[in-house]
Design an enzyme around this catalytic site. Structure first.
Site, PDB file in Angstrom:
ATOM      1  N   CYS A 136       0.832  -1.207   0.000  1.00  0.00           N
ATOM      2  CA  CYS A 136       0.000   0.000   0.000  1.00  0.00           C
ATOM      3  C   CYS A 136       0.859   1.246   0.000  1.00  0.00           C
ATOM      4  CB  CYS A 136      -0.942  -0.017   1.203  1.00  0.00           C
ATOM      5  SG  CYS A 136      -1.947   1.467   1.290  1.00  0.00           S
ATOM      6  N   CYS A 139      -0.437   4.077   2.136  1.00  0.00           N
ATOM      7  CA  CYS A 139      -0.238   3.941   3.584  1.00  0.00           C
ATOM      8  C   CYS A 139       1.218   4.189   3.962  1.00  0.00           C
ATOM      9  CB  CYS A 139      -0.584   2.536   4.072  1.00  0.00           C
ATOM     10  SG  CYS A 139      -2.015   1.809   3.336  1.00  0.00           S
ATOM     11  N   ASP A 140       2.139   3.671   3.172  1.00  0.00           N
ATOM     12  CA  ASP A 140       3.538   3.589   3.617  1.00  0.00           C
ATOM     13  C   ASP A 140       4.524   4.451   2.834  1.00  0.00           C
ATOM     14  OD1 ASP A 140       2.713   1.744   5.530  1.00  0.00           O
ATOM     15  OD2 ASP A 140       2.885   0.079   4.132  1.00  0.00           O
TER      16      ASP A 140
END
Ligand code: NDP
Length: 312
Positions: A136, A139-140
Site C-alpha cells: 500500500c 499507507c507507507d
C-alpha cells in the site's frame, strides 16, 4: 459461547456492505454489520476518489467511507467491530462465528467481504514485510520520502501507486513482467510522462535484499536473463487482489480464483438466503460505485427473501 439470533447479517464494511446496511435498515430488517479487520475496506487505503458520483469535487477514500458508515448508522444499522471466522450454512438460520468466540444466527446473510492484496510469494518479501516491503503506497509511501523505491505491477493500481510515490520519492523503479502495461491508456501515459518513474519492461523480481530492512532488489530481464541489483529503501507490491472468500469454501460456489458465484442479474448465491455483493463476487468492474450498487441489490434480494418467508 455467546450467541444471538438476528434477521439480517452483513459481513464487510466497504461500499457494498454499508450500502446493503443502508437499504436493509430502511426496510426494517434490523441489520447487524460486522466490519472485519479493515473497517471501511480497500478505500481506506486510497487517496483521492474522483469517480464516485455525488462528490462533485472528489473526496478522500477514508473520508468517503466514514460518510458511508455514518449514513448506515443514521438509518439504524447496528455496526460492530469483529471478524467472521467460520460459517455453517447447512440450513437457516445461518450460523456465523465472530472472532471465534461469538455465534450469530441470521435468517439472511449478505457477504460483502471484498478482496485483499496479492503478494509475489518470495521468501524475502514475507520476511521484510513491514520493514520496507508494503502492498500500500498510500499507507507507507510517507516513510520513504526523498528515497529510491521500487514497485511491481502493471495495472491501474500499480500505475496509480507509482504516480503517488513519484511525488514523495526521488526515483520510482517500476518492474513490469511483460512488454506492455495492463493499466488504462491515460494512466500509462501519466506514468511514462513522469520523469522520476523508471520503467523496466520484461522484468521479474528475483529477490528483495537486506537483513532487517530493504536495501536493494535483484531483478531479472526475462528475455535476456540478465540480473541487475538496484539499491532501494522501499518495495511496493501492486499486482492485484484476491477475494476474501476462504471461510465460505465448501458452502458457496466460487470460481477457480475464489470469487463467489451469483445468479446473473442478482446477488443470490447457490444457497437460498445467502447473498453476495461487491468485490468478493466481482472480478470485472471492482469499482466503489459498482460495489455499492450490488450492495443495494443484495439488500433488496434479502428483503424479498425474508418477506416471502414472513420474517420481516
Ligand atoms: P490488475 O489485475 O488489473 O493488474 C495486476 C497487474 O499485476 C497486471 O499488470 C499483472 O501483470 C501484474 N502481475 C500479477 N502478478 C504478477 C507477478 N507475480 N509478478 C509481476 N506482475 C504481476 O489489478 P489492479 O489492482 O491494478 O486493478 C484491479 C482493477 O481495478 C482493474 O480493473 C483496474 O482497472 C481497476 N482500478 C481502477 C482504478 C481507477 O479507475 N482509478 C485504480 C485502480 C484499479 P500482467 O498484465 O502481465 O498480467
Amino acid at each position: 459461547m455467546e450467541s444471538e439470533k438476528i434477521h439480517c447479517l452483513i459481513i464487510g464494511s466497504g461500499p457494498a456492505g454499508y450500502t446493503a446496511a443502508i437499504y436493509a435498515a430502511r426496510a426494517n430488517m434490523k441489520p447487524v454489520l460486522y466490519q472485519g479487520i479493515q473497517p471501511g475496506g480497500q478505500l481506506t487505503i486510497t487517496t483521492e476518489v474522483e469517480n464516485y458520483p455525488g462528490y462533485a469535487n472528489g473526496v478522500q477514500g477514508p473520508e468517503m467511507m466514514v460518510d458511508f458508515e455514518k449514513q448506515a448508522a443514521r438509518m439504524g444499522a447496528d455496526i460492530r467491530f469483529g471478524l467472521a471466522t467460520k460459517v455453517d450454512f447447512s440450513a437457516p438460520p445461518f450460523k456465523v462465528w465472530i472472532d471465534e468466540d461469538k455465534l450469530v444466527e441470521a435468517d439472511a446473510v449478505i457477504i460483502a467481504t471484498g478482496a485483499s492484496a496479492k503478494w509475489l510469494g518470495l521468501e524475502s518479501e514475507e520476511r521484510l514485510n513491514g520493514f520496507g516491503v508494503s502492498a500500500c503506497a498510500v499507507c507507507d509511501g510517507f516513510f520513504f520520502r526523498g528515497k529510491e523505491v521500487a514497485i511491481v505491477g502493471a495495472g491501474d493500481t500499480a500505475a496509480e501507486e507509482a504516480l503517488y510515490l513519484s511525488k514523495l520519492c526521488s526515483t520510482v523503479h517500476m518492474f513490469i513482467r511483460r512488454e506492455e502495461m495492463r493499466a488504462s491508456k491515460v494512466m500509462q501515459e501519466r506514468v511514462q510522462r513522469t520523469p522520476n518513474i523508471k520503467v523496466y519492461w520484461n522484468t521479474n523480481t528475483d529477490e528483495i535484499l537486506g537483513e532487517n530492512k530493504v536495501e536493494s532488489v535483484r531483478v531479472k530481464n526475462v528475455k535476456t536473463g540478465d540480473l541487475q541489483t538496484i539499491p532501494i529503501s522501499g518495495f511496493f507490491v501492486a499486482i492485484g487482489h484476491q477475494p476474501n472468500s476462504d471461510i465460505f469454501k465448501g458452502w458457496l460456489d466460487m470460481d477457480e480464483a475464489g470469487y463467489l458465484k451469483t445468479i446473473p442479474g442478482t446477488s443470490k448465491t447457490n444457497i437460498e438466503g445467502v447473498f453476495a455483493a461487491g468485490d468478493v463476487q466481482d472480478k470485472i468492474y471492482r469499482q466503489a460505485v459498482t460495489a455499492a450498487g450490488s450492495g443495494c441489490m443484495a439488500a433488496l434480494d434479502a428483503e424479498r427473501y425474508l418477506s416471502a418467508k414472513g420474517l420481516v
